[in-house]
Motif scaffolding. Structure first.
Motif, PDB file in Angstrom:
ATOM      1  N   ILE A 322      12.109 -23.354  12.351  1.00  0.00           N
ATOM      2  CA  ILE A 322      11.938 -23.148  10.911  1.00  0.00           C
ATOM      3  C   ILE A 322      12.448 -24.405  10.211  1.00  0.00           C
ATOM      4  CG2 ILE A 322      12.601 -21.758   8.911  1.00  0.00           C
ATOM      5  CD1 ILE A 322      13.023 -19.412  10.799  1.00  0.00           C
ATOM      6  N   THR A 323      11.567 -25.077   9.497  1.00  0.00           N
ATOM      7  CA  THR A 323      11.961 -26.321   8.833  1.00  0.00           C
ATOM      8  C   THR A 323      12.748 -26.023   7.565  1.00  0.00           C
ATOM      9  OG1 THR A 323       9.964 -26.471   7.482  1.00  0.00           O
ATOM     10  CG2 THR A 323       9.856 -27.406   9.711  1.00  0.00           C
ATOM     11  N   GLY A 324      13.430 -27.051   7.075  1.00  0.00           N
ATOM     12  CA  GLY A 324      14.185 -26.900   5.841  1.00  0.00           C
ATOM     13  C   GLY A 324      13.303 -26.544   4.665  1.00  0.00           C
ATOM     14  N   ASN A 325      12.124 -27.170   4.595  1.00  0.00           N
ATOM     15  CA  ASN A 325      11.187 -26.887   3.498  1.00  0.00           C
ATOM     16  C   ASN A 325      10.686 -25.451   3.563  1.00  0.00           C
ATOM     17  OD1 ASN A 325      11.352 -29.392   2.266  1.00  0.00           O
ATOM     18  ND2 ASN A 325       9.659 -30.258   3.455  1.00  0.00           N
ATOM     19  N   GLN A 326      10.388 -24.965   4.783  1.00  0.00           N
ATOM     20  CA  GLN A 326       9.924 -23.583   4.928  1.00  0.00           C
ATOM     21  C   GLN A 326      11.003 -22.603   4.463  1.00  0.00           C
ATOM     22  OE1 GLN A 326       8.965 -23.765   9.161  1.00  0.00           O
ATOM     23  NE2 GLN A 326       6.793 -23.449   8.710  1.00  0.00           N
ATOM     24  N   ALA A 327      12.227 -22.824   4.908  1.00  0.00           N
ATOM     25  CA  ALA A 327      13.324 -21.934   4.524  1.00  0.00           C
ATOM     26  C   ALA A 327      13.546 -21.957   3.020  1.00  0.00           C
ATOM     27  CB  ALA A 327      14.602 -22.342   5.261  1.00  0.00           C
ATOM     28  N   LYS A 328      13.533 -23.128   2.435  1.00  0.00           N
ATOM     29  CA  LYS A 328      13.766 -23.271   0.992  1.00  0.00           C
ATOM     30  C   LYS A 328      12.677 -22.553   0.196  1.00  0.00           C
ATOM     31  CE  LYS A 328      14.370 -26.857  -2.584  1.00  0.00           C
ATOM     32  NZ  LYS A 328      13.229 -26.470  -3.428  1.00  0.00           N
ATOM     33  N   THR A 329      11.415 -22.783   0.569  1.00  0.00           N
ATOM     34  CA  THR A 329      10.289 -22.176  -0.157  1.00  0.00           C
ATOM     35  C   THR A 329      10.327 -20.657  -0.072  1.00  0.00           C
ATOM     36  OG1 THR A 329       8.897 -24.121   0.253  1.00  0.00           O
ATOM     37  CG2 THR A 329       7.784 -22.070  -0.335  1.00  0.00           C
ATOM     38  N   LEU A 330      10.564 -20.128   1.132  1.00  0.00           N
ATOM     39  CA  LEU A 330      10.587 -18.676   1.314  1.00  0.00           C
ATOM     40  C   LEU A 330      11.787 -18.042   0.620  1.00  0.00           C
ATOM     41  CD1 LEU A 330       9.489 -18.493   5.059  1.00  0.00           C
ATOM     42  CD2 LEU A 330       8.142 -17.807   3.072  1.00  0.00           C
ATOM     43  N   ASN A 331      12.925 -18.672   0.716  1.00  0.00           N
ATOM     44  CA  ASN A 331      14.129 -18.116   0.069  1.00  0.00           C
ATOM     45  C   ASN A 331      13.974 -18.043  -1.440  1.00  0.00           C
ATOM     46  OD1 ASN A 331      15.484 -17.756   2.496  1.00  0.00           O
ATOM     47  ND2 ASN A 331      16.451 -19.776   2.424  1.00  0.00           N
ATOM     48  N   GLU A 332      13.309 -19.055  -2.023  1.00  0.00           N
ATOM     49  CA  GLU A 332      13.109 -19.058  -3.477  1.00  0.00           C
ATOM     50  C   GLU A 332      12.208 -17.907  -3.921  1.00  0.00           C
ATOM     51  OE1 GLU A 332      11.537 -22.925  -4.216  1.00  0.00           O
ATOM     52  OE2 GLU A 332      13.497 -23.903  -4.324  1.00  0.00           O
ATOM     53  N   LYS A 333      11.320 -17.455  -3.044  1.00  0.00           N
ATOM     54  CA  LYS A 333      10.380 -16.395  -3.391  1.00  0.00           C
ATOM     55  C   LYS A 333      10.869 -15.008  -2.973  1.00  0.00           C
ATOM     56  CE  LYS A 333       6.291 -19.388  -3.011  1.00  0.00           C
ATOM     57  NZ  LYS A 333       5.009 -19.611  -2.291  1.00  0.00           N
ATOM     58  N   ASP A 334      11.924 -14.941  -2.172  1.00  0.00           N
ATOM     59  CA  ASP A 334      12.422 -13.664  -1.674  1.00  0.00           C
ATOM     60  C   ASP A 334      13.139 -12.917  -2.805  1.00  0.00           C
ATOM     61  OD1 ASP A 334      14.007 -11.605  -0.416  1.00  0.00           O
ATOM     62  OD2 ASP A 334      13.654 -12.632   1.485  1.00  0.00           O
ATOM     63  N   VAL A 335      12.632 -11.726  -3.121  1.00  0.00           N
ATOM     64  CA  VAL A 335      13.156 -10.968  -4.258  1.00  0.00           C
ATOM     65  C   VAL A 335      14.473 -10.268  -3.937  1.00  0.00           C
ATOM     66  CG1 VAL A 335      10.855 -10.578  -5.217  1.00  0.00           C
ATOM     67  CG2 VAL A 335      11.812  -8.914  -3.607  1.00  0.00           C
ATOM     68  N   THR A 336      14.887 -10.273  -2.667  1.00  0.00           N
ATOM     69  CA  THR A 336      16.123  -9.573  -2.301  1.00  0.00           C
ATOM     70  C   THR A 336      17.323 -10.507  -2.180  1.00  0.00           C
ATOM     71  OG1 THR A 336      15.756  -9.799   0.096  1.00  0.00           O
ATOM     72  CG2 THR A 336      14.751  -7.909  -1.012  1.00  0.00           C
ATOM     73  N   ILE A 337      17.107 -11.809  -2.359  1.00  0.00           N
ATOM     74  CA  ILE A 337      18.200 -12.777  -2.271  1.00  0.00           C
ATOM     75  C   ILE A 337      18.806 -12.976  -3.651  1.00  0.00           C
ATOM     76  CG2 ILE A 337      18.771 -15.197  -1.804  1.00  0.00           C
ATOM     77  CD1 ILE A 337      16.661 -15.202   0.364  1.00  0.00           C
ATOM     78  N   ASP A 338      20.135 -12.951  -3.726  1.00  0.00           N
ATOM     79  CA  ASP A 338      20.836 -13.190  -4.992  1.00  0.00           C
ATOM     80  C   ASP A 338      20.915 -14.699  -5.209  1.00  0.00           C
ATOM     81  OD1 ASP A 338      22.421 -13.347  -7.189  1.00  0.00           O
ATOM     82  OD2 ASP A 338      23.952 -11.953  -6.470  1.00  0.00           O
ATOM     83  N   HIS A 339      19.970 -15.217  -5.990  1.00  0.00           N
ATOM     84  CA  HIS A 339      19.886 -16.667  -6.170  1.00  0.00           C
ATOM     85  C   HIS A 339      21.026 -17.212  -7.033  1.00  0.00           C
ATOM     86  CE1 HIS A 339      15.996 -16.822  -4.206  1.00  0.00           C
ATOM     87  NE2 HIS A 339      15.646 -15.752  -4.901  1.00  0.00           N
ATOM     88  N   VAL A 340      21.681 -16.332  -7.800  1.00  0.00           N
ATOM     89  CA  VAL A 340      22.816 -16.784  -8.610  1.00  0.00           C
ATOM     90  C   VAL A 340      23.969 -17.195  -7.702  1.00  0.00           C
ATOM     91  CG1 VAL A 340      24.522 -16.093 -10.325  1.00  0.00           C
ATOM     92  CG2 VAL A 340      22.151 -15.318 -10.533  1.00  0.00           C
ATOM     93  N   LYS A 341      24.146 -16.447  -6.610  1.00  0.00           N
ATOM     94  CA  LYS A 341      25.221 -16.750  -5.673  1.00  0.00           C
ATOM     95  C   LYS A 341      24.901 -17.954  -4.804  1.00  0.00           C
ATOM     96  CE  LYS A 341      26.823 -11.980  -5.186  1.00  0.00           C
ATOM     97  NZ  LYS A 341      27.050 -10.875  -4.226  1.00  0.00           N
ATOM     98  N   GLU A 342      23.614 -18.283  -4.706  1.00  0.00           N
ATOM     99  CA  GLU A 342      23.200 -19.356  -3.815  1.00  0.00           C
ATOM    100  C   GLU A 342      23.248 -20.692  -4.534  1.00  0.00           C
ATOM    101  OE1 GLU A 342      22.510 -19.216  -0.496  1.00  0.00           O
ATOM    102  OE2 GLU A 342      23.410 -17.252  -0.824  1.00  0.00           O
ATOM    103  N   THR A 343      24.409 -21.359  -4.515  1.00  0.00           N
ATOM    104  CA  THR A 343      24.527 -22.684  -5.112  1.00  0.00           C
ATOM    105  C   THR A 343      24.054 -23.723  -4.105  1.00  0.00           C
ATOM    106  OG1 THR A 343      26.451 -21.965  -6.363  1.00  0.00           O
ATOM    107  CG2 THR A 343      26.096 -24.346  -6.157  1.00  0.00           C
ATOM    108  N   PRO A 344      23.044 -24.507  -4.423  1.00  0.00           N
ATOM    109  CA  PRO A 344      22.521 -25.478  -3.462  1.00  0.00           C
ATOM    110  C   PRO A 344      23.600 -26.447  -2.999  1.00  0.00           C
ATOM    111  CG  PRO A 344      21.055 -25.241  -5.348  1.00  0.00           C
ATOM    112  CD  PRO A 344      22.321 -24.516  -5.690  1.00  0.00           C
ATOM    113  N   TRP A 345      23.556 -26.826  -1.741  1.00  0.00           N
ATOM    114  CA  TRP A 345      24.527 -27.778  -1.192  1.00  0.00           C
ATOM    115  C   TRP A 345      24.451 -29.121  -1.897  1.00  0.00           C
ATOM    116  CZ3 TRP A 345      28.463 -26.269   1.512  1.00  0.00           C
ATOM    117  CH2 TRP A 345      28.381 -25.087   2.248  1.00  0.00           C
TER     118      TRP A 345
END
Length: 377
Positions: A322-345
């Motif tokens: 799983i590439t970094g781009n694939q993970a990033k793209t899918l995570n951004e679209k996943d409705v169950t991930i709390d993106h507020v808690k996910e501060t980018p590195w």
């Protein structure tokens, strides 16, 4: 504003254990609508079925008939179509016409050998007989070719019966769909299913991250009672592990489907619950598949605490990345991930750089002032 809700009522006739359909009948609350009954032929391979299972010679022709009964007070226009059997991504066999490209192993597509009218009008409180022409391929084949006749109530004001609430402005319309199976074969000789594992890649289902593993049955036979147990592990971090098991899947002849191995939470989220983001890196997939239950089968597995025997067993092992781009793209679209808690590195890194620059500037200013004071004194 007026909102319209359409209730689809599907009546699927059982295609028994032979092709793996469980009887699924849903009746509308109202007695209106239409019904379809197949007129079964004498050359049925097995009596008492609710679908056509015919033994025919190459190039042999046969007319199949259906009785369509309209129980309503107004005429009903019924659209008819035919679809080749395929496997849905839930691991279920479907017979509706679809735009999915057939797999390369499908040499004989049954829909090319079936003809029937596109529409038929059934009078109120009346019955109409619909005929379909079936012609067997000229070449002899081992196994089965399969599909389904679809009967749909045409969606228009004249044919749909609804109830409208004057105050709510809501309209509810009952529509009916019948699917009746067709299985054709030249002989009763047994054919073994042929299962293989194709591409494995990250994907999404209903806005949730999954690992998608493509399974293909390249034989002219159904694969029933599929019992799948799969585990995916991150190679450099065994704590990251995803698993899936299901003992009720099935596949159509010459078909494939994408098995979704859950990464994110698939059901409704509870208070404060969220999914862990997908991580980039290399993974290892291990899968075991059993097929076709048989009390005398040579393979066995535990299903709901009971030993269950099967005729077939496959094991698959595959490494994928799983590439970094694939993970990033899918995570951004996943409705169950709390993106507020996910501060980018990247932000963490930027913060460290700013902090380091601030400290350096402070030290330089301090040294400059100290040196100036020494000169003045």
């Amino acid at each position: 504003m007026k909102w319209k809700t359409i209730k689809h009522v599907t009546i699927a006739f059982s295609i028994s254990l032979f092709i793996g359909l469980t009887a699924h009948v849903v009746y509308a609350e109202e007695s209106s609508g239409f019904s379809v009954t197949p007129v079964l032929e004498e050359n049925q391979i097995e009596a008492g079925l609710g679908y056509f299972n015919l033994l025919l010679k190459p190039e042999q022709k046969q007319t199949l008939k259906f009785n369509i009964t309209n129980n309503g007070k107004t005429p009903v226009e019924v659209e008819t179509s035919f679809g080749t059997a395929f496997t849905g991504d839930l691991g279920n066999v479907l017979y509706t016409p679809n735009k999915i490209k057939p797999v390369s192993s499908l040499k004989i597509n049954i829909k090319d050998y079936v003809k029937l009218p596109k529409t038929v009008t059934v009078p109120a409180h009346g019955k109409t007989v619909v005929s379909a022409e079936v012609t067997m391929p000229h070449e002899t084949f081992k196994g089965v070719i399969a599909g389904g006749f679809n009967f749909n109530e045409k969606e228009n004001g004249a044919n749909t019966k609804g109830s409208e609430g004057a105050k709510s402005g809501a309209s509810i319309t009952n529509r009916y769909t019948y699917v009746i199976g067709l299985v054709l074969q030249n002989s009763k000789d047994k054919v073994d299913p042929a299962l293989s594992l194709g591409t494995v890649t990250p994907s999404q289902v209903n806005g949730r991250n999954v690992i998608s593993a493509n399974l293909k049955n390249s034989a002219m036979t159904y694969l029933l009672d599929m019992n799948i147990d799969v585990e995916v592990t991150k190679l450099n971090d065994s704590s990251i592990k995803y698993s899936f098991d299901n003992a009720t899947l099935k596949m159509a002849p010459n078909s494939n489907f994408n098995l979704g191995i859950p990464v994110s939470i698939q059901g409704a989220l509870k208070n404060g619950q969220s999914s862990v983001p997908l991580k980039a890196g290399k993974y290892q997939l291990e899968m075991t598949v059993y097929g076709n239950k048989n009390t005398n089968g040579k393979y066995q597995s535990m299903v709901e605490g009971q030993i269950t025997k099967y005729d077939y067993k496959w094991t698959f092992s595959k490494e994928f990345e799983i590439t970094g781009n694939q993970a990033k793209t899918l995570n951004e679209k996943d409705v169950t991930i709390d993106h507020v808690k996910e501060t980018p590195w990247m932000l963490y890194g930027l913060g460290l750089v700013i902090l380091a620059l601030t400290i350096i500037i402070f030290i330089l200013v301090y040294k400059s002032r100290k040196k100036k004071q020494e000169i003045e004194s």
